[in-house]
Design a protein around this motif. Structure first.
Motif, PDB file in Angstrom:
ATOM      1  N   TYR A 140      14.293  31.480  61.569  1.00  0.00           N
ATOM      2  CA  TYR A 140      14.666  30.511  62.600  1.00  0.00           C
ATOM      3  C   TYR A 140      14.177  30.944  63.984  1.00  0.00           C
ATOM      4  O   TYR A 140      13.964  30.106  64.850  1.00  0.00           O
ATOM      5  CB  TYR A 140      16.175  30.321  62.647  1.00  0.00           C
ATOM      6  N   PRO A 199       8.437  31.555  60.364  1.00  0.00           N
ATOM      7  CA  PRO A 199       9.090  31.339  59.074  1.00  0.00           C
ATOM      8  C   PRO A 199       8.173  31.634  57.887  1.00  0.00           C
ATOM      9  O   PRO A 199       8.646  32.035  56.834  1.00  0.00           O
ATOM     10  CB  PRO A 199       9.473  29.859  59.089  1.00  0.00           C
ATOM     11  N   ASN A 203      15.875  29.252  54.430  1.00  0.00           N
ATOM     12  CA  ASN A 203      15.640  29.456  55.861  1.00  0.00           C
ATOM     13  C   ASN A 203      14.167  29.318  56.230  1.00  0.00           C
ATOM     14  O   ASN A 203      13.854  29.010  57.373  1.00  0.00           O
ATOM     15  CB  ASN A 203      16.198  30.799  56.313  1.00  0.00           C
ATOM     16  N   GLY A 255      13.972  25.578  56.491  1.00  0.00           N
ATOM     17  CA  GLY A 255      14.713  25.203  57.700  1.00  0.00           C
ATOM     18  C   GLY A 255      14.006  25.641  58.970  1.00  0.00           C
ATOM     19  O   GLY A 255      14.008  24.921  59.967  1.00  0.00           O
ATOM     20  N   GLY A 256      13.399  26.817  58.953  1.00  0.00           N
ATOM     21  CA  GLY A 256      12.666  27.296  60.122  1.00  0.00           C
ATOM     22  C   GLY A 256      11.449  26.449  60.435  1.00  0.00           C
ATOM     23  O   GLY A 256      11.141  26.188  61.592  1.00  0.00           O
ATOM     24  N   ILE A 280      11.103  23.229  59.598  1.00  0.00           N
ATOM     25  CA  ILE A 280      11.620  21.946  60.093  1.00  0.00           C
ATOM     26  C   ILE A 280      12.108  22.084  61.534  1.00  0.00           C
ATOM     27  O   ILE A 280      11.838  21.235  62.385  1.00  0.00           O
ATOM     28  CB  ILE A 280      12.737  21.427  59.172  1.00  0.00           C
ATOM     29  N   PHE A 281      12.809  23.169  61.823  1.00  0.00           N
ATOM     30  CA  PHE A 281      13.314  23.400  63.183  1.00  0.00           C
ATOM     31  C   PHE A 281      12.169  23.559  64.176  1.00  0.00           C
ATOM     32  O   PHE A 281      12.212  23.009  65.281  1.00  0.00           O
ATOM     33  CB  PHE A 281      14.212  24.647  63.191  1.00  0.00           C
ATOM     34  N   ALA A 282      11.128  24.298  63.794  1.00  0.00           N
ATOM     35  CA  ALA A 282       9.979  24.476  64.683  1.00  0.00           C
ATOM     36  C   ALA A 282       9.275  23.159  64.948  1.00  0.00           C
ATOM     37  O   ALA A 282       8.890  22.866  66.092  1.00  0.00           O
ATOM     38  CB  ALA A 282       9.003  25.484  64.084  1.00  0.00           C
ATOM     39  N   ASN A 283       9.136  22.334  63.921  1.00  0.00           N
ATOM     40  CA  ASN A 283       8.513  21.016  64.109  1.00  0.00           C
ATOM     41  C   ASN A 283       9.361  20.125  65.001  1.00  0.00           C
ATOM     42  O   ASN A 283       8.836  19.373  65.824  1.00  0.00           O
ATOM     43  CB  ASN A 283       8.267  20.340  62.763  1.00  0.00           C
ATOM     44  N   TRP A 284      10.665  20.191  64.847  1.00  0.00           N
ATOM     45  CA  TRP A 284      11.563  19.398  65.684  1.00  0.00           C
ATOM     46  C   TRP A 284      11.477  19.821  67.145  1.00  0.00           C
ATOM     47  O   TRP A 284      11.422  18.983  68.043  1.00  0.00           O
ATOM     48  CB  TRP A 284      13.004  19.545  65.176  1.00  0.00           C
ATOM     49  N   VAL A 285      11.452  21.119  67.390  1.00  0.00           N
ATOM     50  CA  VAL A 285      11.351  21.632  68.759  1.00  0.00           C
ATOM     51  C   VAL A 285      10.025  21.215  69.375  1.00  0.00           C
ATOM     52  O   VAL A 285       9.993  20.752  70.535  1.00  0.00           O
ATOM     53  CB  VAL A 285      11.514  23.168  68.797  1.00  0.00           C
ATOM     54  N   ASN A 313       9.971  17.529  70.288  1.00  0.00           N
ATOM     55  CA  ASN A 313      10.836  17.162  71.409  1.00  0.00           C
ATOM     56  C   ASN A 313      10.402  17.776  72.740  1.00  0.00           C
ATOM     57  O   ASN A 313      10.998  17.453  73.763  1.00  0.00           O
ATOM     58  CB  ASN A 313      12.284  17.553  71.106  1.00  0.00           C
TER      59      ASN A 313
END
Length: 81
Positions: free
Chosen positions: A26, A30, A64, A67-68, A70-75, A78
């Motif tokens: 995260y 990842p 993870n 999830g990492g 997906i989280f990196a793509n979301w950040v 945005n």
């Protein structure tokens, strides 16, 4: 008997590194830390006979990593770049 205990002295260190590596996807890469945690969990399960903790770390490594990513793509999406 002493040789067996000397061989397995690194179990606690490896267990600590595995738990840390399981949650690093995260914060950092990842793609690098997820498989690293998975393989550390595999070593703990197979060589050190820590069945449940090894399985949990292996699952966390895979979950993870996904999830990492997906989280990196979301950040990134945005940030407006």
């Amino acid at each position: 008997m002493m040789e067996d205990t000397k061989k397995k002295d690194g179990k606690n260190i490896l267990l600590t590194i595995s738990w840390i590596a399981a949650f690093l996807p995260y914060l950092f890469s990842p793609i690098a830390f997820g498989p690293f945690a998975f393989f550390l969990g595999l070593v703990l399960r197979r060589d050190y006979e820590l069945g449940n903790q090894g399985k949990i770390i292996m699952v966390l490594g895979v979950v993870n990593t996904i999830g990492g990513i997906i989280f990196a793509n979301w950040v990134i999406s945005n940030l407006g770049v």
